[in-house]
Write a protein that holds these residues in place. Structure first.
Motif, mmCIF file in Angstrom:
data_model
loop_
_atom_site.group_PDB
_atom_site.id
_atom_site.type_symbol
_atom_site.label_atom_id
_atom_site.label_comp_id
_atom_site.label_asym_id
_atom_site.label_seq_id
_atom_site.Cartn_x
_atom_site.Cartn_y
_atom_site.Cartn_z
ATOM 1 N N LEU A 1 0.783 -1.234 0.000
ATOM 2 C CA LEU A 1 0.000 0.000 0.000
ATOM 3 C C LEU A 1 0.811 1.278 0.000
ATOM 4 O O LEU A 1 0.314 2.309 -0.417
ATOM 5 N N GLY A 2 1.982 1.249 0.553
ATOM 6 C CA GLY A 2 2.783 2.453 0.653
ATOM 7 C C GLY A 2 2.632 3.098 2.015
ATOM 8 O O GLY A 2 1.581 3.028 2.651
ATOM 9 N N ALA A 3 3.704 3.722 2.465
ATOM 10 C CA ALA A 3 3.726 4.339 3.791
ATOM 11 C C ALA A 3 2.748 5.496 3.900
ATOM 12 O O ALA A 3 2.166 5.724 4.957
ATOM 13 N N SER A 4 2.543 6.238 2.824
ATOM 14 C CA SER A 4 1.632 7.381 2.912
ATOM 15 C C SER A 4 0.192 6.924 3.119
ATOM 16 O O SER A 4 -0.569 7.576 3.834
ATOM 17 N N ALA A 5 -0.186 5.796 2.540
ATOM 18 C CA ALA A 5 -1.544 5.274 2.755
ATOM 19 C C ALA A 5 -1.725 4.850 4.204
ATOM 20 O O ALA A 5 -2.788 5.073 4.796
ATOM 21 N N LEU A 6 -0.694 4.242 4.788
ATOM 22 C CA LEU A 6 -0.765 3.857 6.191
ATOM 23 C C LEU A 6 -0.873 5.097 7.072
ATOM 24 O O LEU A 6 -1.655 5.114 8.024
ATOM 25 N N ALA A 7 -0.101 6.122 6.751
ATOM 26 C CA ALA A 7 -0.177 7.369 7.520
ATOM 27 C C ALA A 7 -1.571 7.966 7.445
ATOM 28 O O ALA A 7 -2.104 8.444 8.459
ATOM 29 N N GLU A 8 -2.180 7.948 6.280
ATOM 30 C CA GLU A 8 -3.546 8.454 6.139
ATOM 31 C C GLU A 8 -4.526 7.631 6.961
ATOM 32 O O GLU A 8 -5.442 8.178 7.577
ATOM 33 N N ALA A 9 -4.320 6.320 6.992
ATOM 34 C CA ALA A 9 -5.203 5.456 7.782
ATOM 35 C C ALA A 9 -5.057 5.743 9.273
ATOM 36 O O ALA A 9 -6.055 5.804 10.004
ATOM 37 N N ILE A 10 -3.830 5.945 9.719
ATOM 38 C CA ILE A 10 -3.611 6.261 11.135
ATOM 39 C C ILE A 10 -4.227 7.610 11.469
ATOM 40 O O ILE A 10 -4.855 7.782 12.517
ATOM 41 N N ASN A 11 -4.080 8.593 10.586
ATOM 42 C CA ASN A 11 -4.708 9.899 10.816
ATOM 43 C C ASN A 11 -6.224 9.782 10.875
ATOM 44 O O ASN A 11 -6.874 10.423 11.710
ATOM 45 N N ALA A 12 -6.795 8.973 10.000
ATOM 46 C CA ALA A 12 -8.244 8.766 10.025
ATOM 47 C C ALA A 12 -8.663 8.109 11.337
ATOM 48 O O ALA A 12 -9.686 8.477 11.932
ATOM 49 N N PHE A 13 -7.865 7.146 11.808
ATOM 50 C CA PHE A 13 -8.148 6.508 13.090
ATOM 51 C C PHE A 13 -8.088 7.531 14.216
ATOM 52 O O PHE A 13 -8.964 7.565 15.086
ATOM 53 N N LEU A 14 -7.050 8.366 14.214
ATOM 54 C CA LEU A 14 -6.909 9.371 15.272
ATOM 55 C C LEU A 14 -8.084 10.343 15.289
ATOM 56 O O LEU A 14 -8.489 10.811 16.351
ATOM 57 N N ASP A 15 -8.641 10.624 14.116
ATOM 58 C CA ASP A 15 -9.802 11.509 14.046
ATOM 59 C C ASP A 15 -11.034 10.920 14.731
ATOM 60 O O ASP A 15 -11.938 11.654 15.110
ATOM 61 N N THR A 16 -11.075 9.599 14.883
ATOM 62 C CA THR A 16 -12.220 8.951 15.521
ATOM 63 C C THR A 16 -12.104 8.936 17.041
ATOM 64 O O THR A 16 -13.081 8.636 17.724
ATOM 65 N N LEU A 17 -10.929 9.250 17.578
ATOM 66 C CA LEU A 17 -10.696 9.161 19.017
ATOM 67 C C LEU A 17 -11.179 10.404 19.753
ATOM 68 O O LEU A 17 -11.142 11.507 19.204
ATOM 69 N N PRO A 18 -11.559 10.229 21.008
ATOM 70 C CA PRO A 18 -11.819 11.398 21.848
ATOM 71 C C PRO A 18 -10.523 12.202 22.029
ATOM 72 O O PRO A 18 -9.421 11.651 21.910
ATOM 73 N N TYR A 19 -10.652 13.462 22.357
ATOM 74 C CA TYR A 19 -9.501 14.353 22.470
ATOM 75 C C TYR A 19 -8.426 13.792 23.405
ATOM 76 O O TYR A 19 -7.239 13.813 23.075
ATOM 77 N N GLU A 20 -8.815 13.293 24.584
ATOM 78 C CA GLU A 20 -7.839 12.827 25.570
ATOM 79 C C GLU A 20 -7.021 11.653 25.036
ATOM 80 O O GLU A 20 -5.806 11.593 25.244
ATOM 81 N N ASP A 21 -7.676 10.723 24.352
ATOM 82 C CA ASP A 21 -6.955 9.576 23.792
ATOM 83 C C ASP A 21 -6.002 10.013 22.690
ATOM 84 O O ASP A 21 -4.862 9.551 22.617
#
Length: 150
Positions: A81-101
């Motif tokens: 997939l490429g590192a940039s796709a993984l980074a985008e996936a992690i950013n999308a995951f972080l967007d789903t978290l509450p602020y404290e997490d």
């Protein structure tokens, strides 16, 4: 926090200024602060690797080992997939978290703060921060499996 040494941090800061001067594009990066922080983090990681030269370091190495249990191997990611796709996936995951997490995750794995330091910032106990980070890593692993990265 990545280097753990004021002298190395000062040298790294000078390297950041030079790297920014040599790499800044003709148009001003927007936001400039993020651009410079990225250069600073990369320079600090390079210096830390050179200083360690095969030795196990302190807290930041432990933080990276924690994440290594969750993230796919670099070769697998690059081939599929490429590192940039993984980074985008992690950013999308972080967007789903509450602020404290999200705050605790970023402070631990981007800035290299220890659980005690994060606990002080969040006005809570370090055990609570450690548990929060452990749960967030597990959620990240589930998310990455669901998205096909693992």
């Amino acid at each position: 926090n990545i280097l753990g040494n004021d002298r190395d941090a000062e040298e790294c800061e000078n390297d950041v200024y030079l790297a920014a001067w040599n790499t800044i594009p003709p148009q001003r990066p927007d936001p400039l602060r993020t651009y410079l922080c990225r250069i600073a983090r990369n320079q600090a990681l390079k210096r830390r690797q050179a200083n360690a030269a095969g030795k196990r370091g302190g807290g930041y190495d432990a933080a990276l080992e924690e994440l290594a249990e969750v993230l796919p191997a670099r070769e697998d990611v690059e081939s599929r997939l490429g590192a940039s796709a993984l980074a985008e996936a992690i950013n999308a995951f972080l967007d789903t978290l509450p602020y404290e997490d999200r705050f605790a995750f970023m402070r631990r794995y981007w800035y290299g703060d220890g659980p005690g330091e994060i606990a002080e910032m969040m006005h809570t106990g370090s055990h609570r921060v450690s548990v929060r980070l452990s749960r967030t890593r597990k959620k990240l692993q589930v998310y990455l499996k669901k998205e096909g990265y693992l």
